[in-house]
Design a protein around this motif. Structure first.
Motif, short mmCIF file in Angstrom:
data_model
loop_
_atom_site.label_atom_id
_atom_site.label_comp_id
_atom_site.label_asym_id
_atom_site.label_seq_id
_atom_site.Cartn_x
_atom_site.Cartn_y
_atom_site.Cartn_z
N VAL A 1 4.40 -8.66 2.60
CA VAL A 1 5.37 -7.88 3.36
C VAL A 1 6.63 -8.70 3.65
O VAL A 1 7.74 -8.19 3.57
CB VAL A 1 4.73 -7.38 4.68
CG1 VAL A 1 5.76 -6.74 5.59
CG2 VAL A 1 3.59 -6.41 4.37
N ARG A 2 6.46 -9.97 3.96
CA ARG A 2 7.61 -10.82 4.31
C ARG A 2 8.21 -11.56 3.14
O ARG A 2 9.40 -11.87 3.16
CB ARG A 2 7.18 -11.85 5.36
CG ARG A 2 6.88 -11.21 6.67
CD ARG A 2 6.78 -12.24 7.73
NE ARG A 2 6.75 -11.54 9.02
CZ ARG A 2 6.50 -12.12 10.14
NH1 ARG A 2 6.26 -13.40 10.17
NH2 ARG A 2 6.48 -11.43 11.25
N LEU A 3 7.41 -11.88 2.13
CA LEU A 3 7.89 -12.77 1.07
C LEU A 3 8.32 -12.08 -0.22
O LEU A 3 9.03 -12.69 -1.02
CB LEU A 3 6.78 -13.80 0.72
CG LEU A 3 6.38 -14.77 1.81
CD1 LEU A 3 5.26 -15.67 1.31
CD2 LEU A 3 7.57 -15.60 2.24
N VAL A 4 7.88 -10.86 -0.42
CA VAL A 4 8.08 -10.25 -1.74
C VAL A 4 9.56 -10.15 -2.13
O VAL A 4 9.94 -10.49 -3.24
CB VAL A 4 7.36 -8.88 -1.85
CG1 VAL A 4 8.00 -7.82 -0.99
CG2 VAL A 4 7.29 -8.44 -3.30
N TRP A 5 10.41 -9.71 -1.22
CA TRP A 5 11.82 -9.53 -1.60
C TRP A 5 12.62 -10.83 -1.62
O TRP A 5 13.42 -11.04 -2.54
CB TRP A 5 12.48 -8.44 -0.75
CG TRP A 5 11.73 -7.13 -0.90
CD1 TRP A 5 11.21 -6.38 0.09
CD2 TRP A 5 11.39 -6.46 -2.12
NE1 TRP A 5 10.54 -5.29 -0.43
CE2 TRP A 5 10.65 -5.31 -1.79
CE3 TRP A 5 11.62 -6.73 -3.47
CZ2 TRP A 5 10.16 -4.43 -2.74
CZ3 TRP A 5 11.13 -5.84 -4.42
CH2 TRP A 5 10.41 -4.71 -4.06
N LEU B 1 6.40 -7.79 -10.80
CA LEU B 1 5.08 -7.17 -10.77
C LEU B 1 4.55 -7.12 -9.34
O LEU B 1 4.03 -6.09 -8.90
CB LEU B 1 4.12 -7.94 -11.68
CG LEU B 1 2.71 -7.39 -11.82
CD1 LEU B 1 2.71 -5.97 -12.39
CD2 LEU B 1 1.88 -8.32 -12.70
N VAL B 2 4.71 -8.21 -8.61
CA VAL B 2 4.28 -8.23 -7.20
C VAL B 2 5.11 -7.24 -6.39
O VAL B 2 4.57 -6.54 -5.53
CB VAL B 2 4.37 -9.66 -6.62
CG1 VAL B 2 4.09 -9.66 -5.13
CG2 VAL B 2 3.39 -10.59 -7.33
N GLY B 3 6.40 -7.15 -6.69
CA GLY B 3 7.25 -6.18 -6.00
C GLY B 3 6.80 -4.75 -6.27
O GLY B 3 6.76 -3.92 -5.35
N ALA B 4 6.45 -4.47 -7.51
CA ALA B 4 5.95 -3.13 -7.86
C ALA B 4 4.64 -2.84 -7.14
O ALA B 4 4.44 -1.73 -6.62
CB ALA B 4 5.77 -3.01 -9.37
N VAL C 1 5.47 -1.96 -3.53
CA VAL C 1 6.01 -0.61 -3.38
C VAL C 1 4.90 0.43 -3.52
O VAL C 1 4.78 1.35 -2.71
CB VAL C 1 7.16 -0.36 -4.39
CG1 VAL C 1 7.55 1.10 -4.43
CG2 VAL C 1 8.36 -1.24 -4.06
N LEU C 2 4.08 0.28 -4.56
CA LEU C 2 2.99 1.25 -4.77
C LEU C 2 1.99 1.23 -3.63
O LEU C 2 1.52 2.29 -3.18
CB LEU C 2 2.28 0.96 -6.09
CG LEU C 2 3.08 1.26 -7.36
CD1 LEU C 2 2.35 0.74 -8.58
CD2 LEU C 2 3.37 2.75 -7.47
N ASP C 3 1.66 0.04 -3.14
CA ASP C 3 0.70 -0.07 -2.05
C ASP C 3 1.26 0.51 -0.75
O ASP C 3 0.56 1.18 0.01
CB ASP C 3 0.30 -1.54 -1.86
CG ASP C 3 -0.87 -1.72 -0.93
OD1 ASP C 3 -1.70 -0.79 -0.81
OD2 ASP C 3 -0.98 -2.80 -0.33
N SER C 4 2.54 0.27 -0.49
CA SER C 4 3.13 0.75 0.76
C SER C 4 3.30 2.28 0.78
O SER C 4 3.32 2.88 1.83
CB SER C 4 4.47 0.06 1.03
OG SER C 4 5.41 0.41 0.04
N ARG C 5 3.41 2.89 -0.38
CA ARG C 5 3.52 4.35 -0.46
C ARG C 5 2.19 5.03 -0.14
O ARG C 5 2.17 6.18 0.30
CB ARG C 5 3.99 4.78 -1.84
CG ARG C 5 5.44 4.53 -2.08
CD ARG C 5 5.84 5.10 -3.41
NE ARG C 5 7.24 4.82 -3.68
CZ ARG C 5 7.80 4.92 -4.85
NH1 ARG C 5 7.07 5.30 -5.90
NH2 ARG C 5 9.06 4.65 -5.02
N GLY C 6 1.11 4.34 -0.44
CA GLY C 6 -0.21 4.90 -0.17
C GLY C 6 -0.57 6.07 -1.06
O GLY C 6 -1.48 6.83 -0.75
N LEU D 1 -5.21 -3.21 -9.48
CA LEU D 1 -3.84 -3.68 -9.70
C LEU D 1 -3.57 -4.98 -8.95
O LEU D 1 -2.91 -5.89 -9.46
CB LEU D 1 -2.83 -2.60 -9.30
CG LEU D 1 -1.36 -2.87 -9.59
CD1 LEU D 1 -1.14 -3.15 -11.07
CD2 LEU D 1 -0.51 -1.71 -9.14
N THR D 2 -4.13 -5.10 -7.76
CA THR D 2 -3.98 -6.33 -6.97
C THR D 2 -4.65 -7.50 -7.66
O THR D 2 -4.08 -8.60 -7.72
CB THR D 2 -4.54 -6.13 -5.54
OG1 THR D 2 -3.84 -5.06 -4.91
CG2 THR D 2 -4.40 -7.39 -4.71
#
Length: 163
Positions: free
Chosen positions: A39-43, A99-102, A105-110, A120-121
């Motif tokens: 959550v904090r490091l990806v971007w 890939l981690v960013g994707a 995004v996919l995980d946060s959308r639920g 995927l993880t």
């Protein structure tokens, strides 16, 4: 760009590469393995990976310019050959960061089933660890060969003398 303020640009750029590669590698691995860190490091990691992707070819180009200004040796040739791999290393780190960013995004959308997110993880974590470790090892190899090419027989015990 071969010089910055009278110094070879390669020497200055290399310091950024030596810091950015392990930093991005750690960010990618932590983001892939630890959802709270993601959550904090990806971007920020993605931004640093982008900077690395841009800076690496500039560093290689500056190195090629410097190569024509110094004596050719076997150690320099080794360093040059290893250095030629670094744009690919930077591209691998960038791809892993994306890939981690994707995944984030996919995980946060639920919107994906939990089993698919877990798969995927795991795949993302495996890629991140392999690319991160490989990139860190390669930047060490390139840097060590450059240091050997530059400093061998110039400091410490002179060649042929016993300590």
């Amino acid at each position: 760009m071969s010089q910055i303020n009278g110094l070879p640009a390669h020497i200055l750029f290399v310091h950024a590469i030596v810091v950015l590669v392990p930093l991005v590698a750690v960010g990618v691995v932590l983001s892939a393995l630890w959802p709270a860190a993601r959550v904090r490091l990806v971007w920020p990691t993605a931004a640093l990976a982008t900077a690395l992707l841009v800076l690496t070819p500039l560093t290689a180009e500056a190195g090629e310019s410097l190569e024509h200004q110094v004596d050719s040796t076997a150690l320099l040739h080794t360093h040059t050959e290893l250095g030629d791999t670094m744009p690919f290393v930077a591209a691998g780190l960038f791809a892993a960061a994306m890939l981690v960013g994707a995944l984030h995004v996919l995980d946060s959308r639920g919107s994906m089933p939990a089993a698919r997110v877990r798969l995927l993880t795991v795949v993302t974590a495996l890629v991140a660890v392999l690319v991160g470790v490989g990139a860190t090892v390669q930047v060490y190899r390139v840097g060590d060969s450059g240091a050997q090419a530059t400093w061998q027989d110039r400091v410490g015990v002179a060649a042929g003398e016993s300590p």
